[in-house]
Design an enzyme around this catalytic site. Structure first.
Site, PDB file in Angstrom:
ATOM      1  N   CYS A   1     -16.333   6.560   3.023  1.00 47.14           N
ATOM      2  CA  CYS A   1     -16.680   6.255   1.638  1.00 47.14           C
ATOM      3  C   CYS A   1     -18.142   5.848   1.593  1.00 47.14           C
ATOM      4  CB  CYS A   1     -15.786   5.117   1.142  1.00 47.14           C
ATOM      5  SG  CYS A   1     -16.105   4.625  -0.555  1.00 47.14           S
TER       6      CYS A   1
ATOM      7  N   HIS B   1      -9.252  10.515  -3.280  1.00 50.12           N
ATOM      8  CA  HIS B   1     -10.133   9.390  -2.956  1.00 50.12           C
ATOM      9  C   HIS B   1     -10.917   8.946  -4.194  1.00 50.12           C
ATOM     10  CE1 HIS B   1     -13.005   7.261  -0.097  1.00 50.12           C
ATOM     11  NE2 HIS B   1     -13.721   7.331  -1.200  1.00 50.12           N
ATOM     12  N   GLU B   2     -11.498   9.921  -4.910  1.00 56.11           N
ATOM     13  CA  GLU B   2     -12.352   9.583  -6.057  1.00 56.11           C
ATOM     14  C   GLU B   2     -11.529   9.069  -7.238  1.00 56.11           C
ATOM     15  OE1 GLU B   2     -15.292   9.307  -5.271  1.00 56.11           O
ATOM     16  OE2 GLU B   2     -15.215  10.522  -3.457  1.00 56.11           O
TER      17      GLU B   2
ATOM     18  N   HIS C   1     -10.845   5.518  -6.795  1.00 53.13           N
ATOM     19  CA  HIS C   1     -11.974   4.663  -7.192  1.00 53.13           C
ATOM     20  C   HIS C   1     -11.881   4.279  -8.669  1.00 53.13           C
ATOM     21  CE1 HIS C   1     -14.726   4.117  -3.879  1.00 53.13           C
ATOM     22  NE2 HIS C   1     -14.793   5.405  -3.586  1.00 53.13           N
TER      23      HIS C   1
HETATM   24 ZN   LIG Z   1     -15.377   6.314  -1.862  1.00 56.09          ZN
END
Ligand SMILES: [Zn+2]
Length: 182
Positions: free
Chosen positions: A89, A131-132, A135
């Site tokens: 990340c 993953h995004e 976030h």
């Molecule tokens: Zn990240």
């Protein structure tokens, strides 16, 4: 130049759920541009708006030479297949830990003009979308690890040069490497 500093692990903005984008205006297009330029500068695979301190639901990606963005993403998984491999990340620079993800994803959302779009991804692109989107919910890949892997990740973080538990810093240049999340 519209490259922006990336918020680092420890910054509360990374733990704050982002708000849906409502206005598809000039400001939004500027944000997409800033995110994209910052991602390309960092040679990362993906970057979400909260990583630049902006609490809006959008991310940009650069996977297999395809650069794109997705606004207000909504993920669906067409099957149960999983993948397990190194993940990193840009907000946790230099730390890479094997992370289990779904192998295939269908991500629905909008482009910067407000048109509905769909990203169909497998492998790295699917990993990136998961993953995004995490976030945008204030979730980090560390949260996806089992106890043993999380312990290893925290050990790496505490040993990292940038880590300061008292005053979380921001960094513009992070170490590069050949796996996801460079
Ligand atoms: Zn990240």
């Amino acid at each position: 130049m519209t490259i922006q500093p990336i918020r680092l692990f420890g910054d509360p903005v990374l733990r704050t759920p982002a708000d849906p984008v409502v206005d598809f205006d000039k400001e939004l297009r500027k944000l997409v541009k800033d995110l994209t330029e910052t991602l390309l500068d960092q040679q990362g695979a993906g970057l979400a708006a909260p990583q630049l301190g902006v609490g809006l639901r959008l991310f940009v990606y650069d996977v297999d030479d395809v650069v794109g963005h997705l606004i207000n993403p909504d993920l669906a998984f067409p099957d149960d297949e999983e993948q397990d491999g190194p993940e990193g990340c840009l907000s946790i620079p230099g730390v890479y830990v094997d992370t289990k993800r779904r192998m295939n994803v269908v991500a629905k959302g909008f482009n910067q003009h407000g048109d509905p779009v769909q990203v169909v991804g497998s492998g790295m692109l699917a990993r990136c979308c998961q993953h995004e989107t995490d976030h945008l919910d204030g979730v980090l890949f560390l949260d996806r690890l089992d106890a043993k892997r999380r312990k290893d990740a925290m050990k790496q973080i505490r040993a990292a040069e940038w880590y300061n538990p008292d005053a979380p810093p921001t960094v513009k240049v992070s170490p590069h490497s050949g796996v996801f999340g460079r």
